[in-house]
Design a protein around this motif. Sequence first.
Motif, PDB file in Angstrom:
ATOM      1  N   THR A   1      -4.091  10.272   5.806  1.00  8.85           N
ATOM      2  CA  THR A   1      -3.951   9.920   4.396  1.00  8.85           C
ATOM      3  C   THR A   1      -4.841   8.724   4.083  1.00  8.85           C
ATOM      4  OG1 THR A   1      -2.345   9.312   2.686  1.00  8.85           O
ATOM      5  CG2 THR A   1      -1.946   8.462   4.894  1.00  8.85           C
ATOM      6  N   ASN A   2      -4.635   8.124   2.931  1.00  6.40           N
ATOM      7  CA  ASN A   2      -5.428   6.966   2.507  1.00  6.40           C
ATOM      8  C   ASN A   2      -4.514   5.934   1.871  1.00  6.40           C
ATOM      9  OD1 ASN A   2      -8.530   7.853   2.630  1.00  6.40           O
ATOM     10  ND2 ASN A   2      -7.330   9.597   1.955  1.00  6.40           N
ATOM     11  N   GLN A   3      -4.715   4.688   2.242  1.00  8.34           N
ATOM     12  CA  GLN A   3      -4.052   3.577   1.581  1.00  8.34           C
ATOM     13  C   GLN A   3      -5.084   2.818   0.760  1.00  8.34           C
ATOM     14  OE1 GLN A   3      -1.511   1.090   4.008  1.00  8.34           O
ATOM     15  NE2 GLN A   3      -1.361   2.676   5.572  1.00  8.34           N
ATOM     16  N   TYR A   4      -4.600   2.050  -0.209  1.00 12.41           N
ATOM     17  CA  TYR A   4      -5.546   1.262  -0.990  1.00 12.41           C
ATOM     18  C   TYR A   4      -4.897  -0.037  -1.431  1.00 12.41           C
ATOM     19  CZ  TYR A   4      -3.105   3.390  -5.027  1.00 12.41           C
ATOM     20  OH  TYR A   4      -2.164   3.818  -5.931  1.00 12.41           O
ATOM     21  N   SER A   5      -5.732  -1.063  -1.488  1.00 22.53           N
ATOM     22  CA  SER A   5      -5.316  -2.349  -2.058  1.00 22.53           C
ATOM     23  C   SER A   5      -5.652  -2.343  -3.544  1.00 22.53           C
ATOM     24  CB  SER A   5      -6.016  -3.505  -1.348  1.00 22.53           C
ATOM     25  OG  SER A   5      -7.424  -3.400  -1.500  1.00 22.53           O
ATOM     26  N   LEU A   6      -5.018  -3.234  -4.272  1.00 24.11           N
ATOM     27  CA  LEU A   6      -5.110  -3.172  -5.733  1.00 24.11           C
ATOM     28  C   LEU A   6      -5.238  -4.552  -6.340  1.00 24.11           C
ATOM     29  CD1 LEU A   6      -4.754  -1.514  -8.411  1.00 24.11           C
ATOM     30  CD2 LEU A   6      -2.304  -1.965  -8.172  1.00 24.11           C
ATOM     31  N   THR A   7      -6.150  -4.688  -7.284  1.00 17.12           N
ATOM     32  CA  THR A   7      -6.223  -5.844  -8.180  1.00 17.12           C
ATOM     33  C   THR A   7      -6.350  -5.319  -9.611  1.00 17.12           C
ATOM     34  OG1 THR A   7      -8.629  -5.979  -7.867  1.00 17.12           O
ATOM     35  CG2 THR A   7      -7.245  -7.389  -6.479  1.00 17.12           C
TER      36      THR A   7
ATOM     37  N   TYR B   1       3.853  -4.883  -3.303  1.00 14.96           N
ATOM     38  CA  TYR B   1       3.712  -3.636  -2.550  1.00 14.96           C
ATOM     39  C   TYR B   1       3.634  -3.925  -1.058  1.00 14.96           C
ATOM     40  CZ  TYR B   1       1.599   0.556  -0.628  1.00 14.96           C
ATOM     41  OH  TYR B   1       1.324   1.653   0.142  1.00 14.96           O
ATOM     42  N   GLU B   2       4.307  -3.102  -0.264  1.00 18.12           N
ATOM     43  CA  GLU B   2       4.272  -3.211   1.189  1.00 18.12           C
ATOM     44  C   GLU B   2       3.789  -1.894   1.770  1.00 18.12           C
ATOM     45  OE1 GLU B   2       8.084  -4.347   2.615  1.00 18.12           O
ATOM     46  OE2 GLU B   2       8.034  -6.343   1.681  1.00 18.12           O
ATOM     47  N   THR B   3       2.987  -1.990   2.831  1.00 14.99           N
ATOM     48  CA  THR B   3       2.470  -0.798   3.482  1.00 14.99           C
ATOM     49  C   THR B   3       3.611   0.015   4.069  1.00 14.99           C
ATOM     50  OG1 THR B   3       0.434  -1.965   4.054  1.00 14.99           O
ATOM     51  CG2 THR B   3       0.913   0.051   5.267  1.00 14.99           C
ATOM     52  N   PRO B   4       3.661   1.326   3.823  1.00 18.87           N
ATOM     53  CA  PRO B   4       4.757   2.135   4.371  1.00 18.87           C
ATOM     54  C   PRO B   4       4.780   2.087   5.890  1.00 18.87           C
ATOM     55  CG  PRO B   4       3.527   3.343   2.694  1.00 18.87           C
ATOM     56  CD  PRO B   4       2.752   2.098   2.971  1.00 18.87           C
ATOM     57  N   GLU B   5       5.983   2.038   6.458  1.00 16.12           N
ATOM     58  CA  GLU B   5       6.149   2.041   7.901  1.00 16.12           C
ATOM     59  C   GLU B   5       5.984   3.465   8.443  1.00 16.12           C
ATOM     60  OE1 GLU B   5       6.401  -0.574   9.729  1.00 16.12           O
ATOM     61  OE2 GLU B   5       6.624  -2.039   8.107  1.00 16.12           O
TER      62      GLU B   5
ATOM     63  N   PHE C   1       5.698  11.997  -1.911  1.00 17.09           N
ATOM     64  CA  PHE C   1       6.823  11.113  -1.621  1.00 17.09           C
ATOM     65  C   PHE C   1       6.409   9.828  -0.905  1.00 17.09           C
ATOM     66  CE2 PHE C   1       8.609  15.438  -1.772  1.00 17.09           C
ATOM     67  CZ  PHE C   1       9.488  15.258  -2.820  1.00 17.09           C
ATOM     68  N   ILE C   2       5.143   9.698  -0.521  1.00  8.60           N
ATOM     69  CA  ILE C   2       4.658   8.456   0.082  1.00  8.60           C
ATOM     70  C   ILE C   2       4.351   7.455  -1.028  1.00  8.60           C
ATOM     71  CG2 ILE C   2       2.812   7.404   1.431  1.00  8.60           C
ATOM     72  CD1 ILE C   2       2.614   9.915   3.056  1.00  8.60           C
ATOM     73  N   ASN C   3       4.873   6.258  -0.898  1.00  9.27           N
ATOM     74  CA  ASN C   3       4.727   5.247  -1.940  1.00  9.27           C
ATOM     75  C   ASN C   3       3.322   4.646  -1.919  1.00  9.27           C
ATOM     76  OD1 ASN C   3       5.458   3.584  -4.038  1.00  9.27           O
ATOM     77  ND2 ASN C   3       6.292   2.001  -2.705  1.00  9.27           N
ATOM     78  N   ASN C   4       2.754   4.430  -3.100  1.00 13.97           N
ATOM     79  CA  ASN C   4       1.436   3.817  -3.269  1.00 13.97           C
ATOM     80  C   ASN C   4       1.550   2.636  -4.235  1.00 13.97           C
ATOM     81  OD1 ASN C   4      -0.433   5.905  -1.860  1.00 13.97           O
ATOM     82  ND2 ASN C   4       0.863   7.150  -3.192  1.00 13.97           N
ATOM     83  N   PRO C   5       0.566   1.730  -4.225  1.00 13.79           N
ATOM     84  CA  PRO C   5       0.690   0.514  -5.055  1.00 13.79           C
ATOM     85  C   PRO C   5       0.889   0.765  -6.550  1.00 13.79           C
ATOM     86  CG  PRO C   5      -1.061   0.240  -3.444  1.00 13.79           C
ATOM     87  CD  PRO C   5      -0.614   1.660  -3.336  1.00 13.79           C
ATOM     88  N   LEU C   6       0.292   1.827  -7.090  1.00 11.06           N
ATOM     89  CA  LEU C   6       0.399   2.075  -8.528  1.00 11.06           C
ATOM     90  C   LEU C   6       1.587   2.956  -8.900  1.00 11.06           C
ATOM     91  CD1 LEU C   6      -3.332   2.552  -9.589  1.00 11.06           C
ATOM     92  CD2 LEU C   6      -1.759   0.802 -10.413  1.00 11.06           C
ATOM     93  N   ASP C   7       2.264   3.506  -7.917  1.00 13.37           N
ATOM     94  CA  ASP C   7       3.381   4.405  -8.225  1.00 13.37           C
ATOM     95  C   ASP C   7       4.518   3.656  -8.907  1.00 13.37           C
ATOM     96  OD1 ASP C   7       1.820   6.228  -6.979  1.00 13.37           O
ATOM     97  OD2 ASP C   7       3.107   6.515  -5.229  1.00 13.37           O
ATOM     98  N   PHE C   8       5.111   4.304  -9.887  1.00 11.37           N
ATOM     99  CA  PHE C   8       6.285   3.782 -10.600  1.00 11.37           C
ATOM    100  C   PHE C   8       5.999   2.434 -11.283  1.00 11.37           C
ATOM    101  CE2 PHE C   8       7.797   5.967  -6.694  1.00 11.37           C
ATOM    102  CZ  PHE C   8       8.167   7.164  -7.302  1.00 11.37           C
TER     103      PHE C   8
ATOM    104  N   ILE D   1      -2.233   4.033  12.951  1.00  9.81           N
ATOM    105  CA  ILE D   1      -0.881   3.561  13.238  1.00  9.81           C
ATOM    106  C   ILE D   1      -0.237   4.594  14.149  1.00  9.81           C
ATOM    107  CG2 ILE D   1       1.325   2.867  12.239  1.00  9.81           C
ATOM    108  CD1 ILE D   1      -0.144   2.211   9.665  1.00  9.81           C
ATOM    109  N   ILE D   2      -0.079   4.237  15.425  1.00 10.60           N
ATOM    110  CA  ILE D   2       0.325   5.193  16.454  1.00 10.60           C
ATOM    111  C   ILE D   2       1.562   4.679  17.167  1.00 10.60           C
ATOM    112  CG2 ILE D   2      -0.442   6.495  18.481  1.00 10.60           C
ATOM    113  CD1 ILE D   2      -3.321   5.818  17.675  1.00 10.60           C
ATOM    114  N   GLU D   3       2.490   5.569  17.414  1.00  6.85           N
ATOM    115  CA  GLU D   3       3.660   5.222  18.226  1.00  6.85           C
ATOM    116  C   GLU D   3       3.336   5.482  19.696  1.00  6.85           C
ATOM    117  OE1 GLU D   3       8.201   6.046  17.452  1.00  6.85           O
ATOM    118  OE2 GLU D   3       7.366   7.709  18.611  1.00  6.85           O
TER     119      GLU D   3
END
Length: 353
Positions: free
Chosen positions: A246-252, A124-128, A207-214, A285-287
Amino acid sequence: MESFSKKVRTFDAFPKVDAQHQVRSSRGGFSTLLTIFCGLLILWVEVGGFLGGYVDHQFTVDPEIRSQLSINMDLLVAMPCEFIHTNVMDITDDKFLAGELLNFEGTNFFLPPTFDINNENAKYETPELDEVMQESLRAQFMSEGHRSNQGAPGCHIFGSIPVNQVSGDFHITGKGIGYRDRSNVPMDALNFSHVINEFSYGEFYPFINNPLDFSGKTTEDSLQAYKYYTKVVPTEYERLGILIDTNQYSLTEQHITYEIKTDGKLSGLPGIFFKYEFEPIRLKIIERRIPFIQFVSRLATIIGGLVVLAGYLYRLYESILSVLFGKKYVNRDTEKPGGLLDSKTPPIESKNY
């Protein structure tokens, strides 16, 4: 005053070399063209970088205190809905019957061909920022607590449930196993094979990808337990004043197969467990874009350095040619400007006697 104005008129901040001291050569012309090409290329890159900006990642202590957030899920379990029990339990001992809000639809269990099955979610990679901005379409489930076709061989579970923002877990188990229930599921009827289409925290962005999706897991053992440990980090994406929270999460992961003890009791609780913890930090994450004055100064410095470097490299190249082949070889393609007609020596006047 007249002398001062004369000095100003004759002042040259960039003094030129007299033509009689200049030497033209094909190598010098090629060096000039190459320098101009590199300068234009650098100008193109720098202007593009200035207009496009850059992405800045910042970690800060999360200043907001939130009491609740939502867990969004869409998964398929290889067991009839009438056998499934869902629950949420956190460190405050606050139990929440998630089945009251989740939707249960009976269907056939199948493995989608594009899903990642029986593999650890290590790629999994963090969405850009661009990806998140393009796919940040907020949504919500249209129904709550819907039940249909409970006796089908598979169960489609989907919906959002509110949980306290403290450590806890959401789990899917069999009725009567580990909890008191009106009905008890036979051990041999348990099957916790599953596929996950969506699992996220906070606002629902499908539509935002997460570690457990798919992803998914299959098993032939009825006493199998799948445990997913997630650490949730609040994340903000910002571009041109548009803010996405939003929220991101790491997974084990942990997979355990339990057994029935000699006394007839289970050595553990089979099921699907999503354990979550919330980190006290926030990722931003700011442009951003550099100030225009800083951009001009940077561009002038780069172009000036390029010109100086080109001069040094050209002189070094000439020196190497002179050492290897001699000065005659170096000077054979050179041409000094001017000639007999351009000479500044006054012509000899003819006199008639």
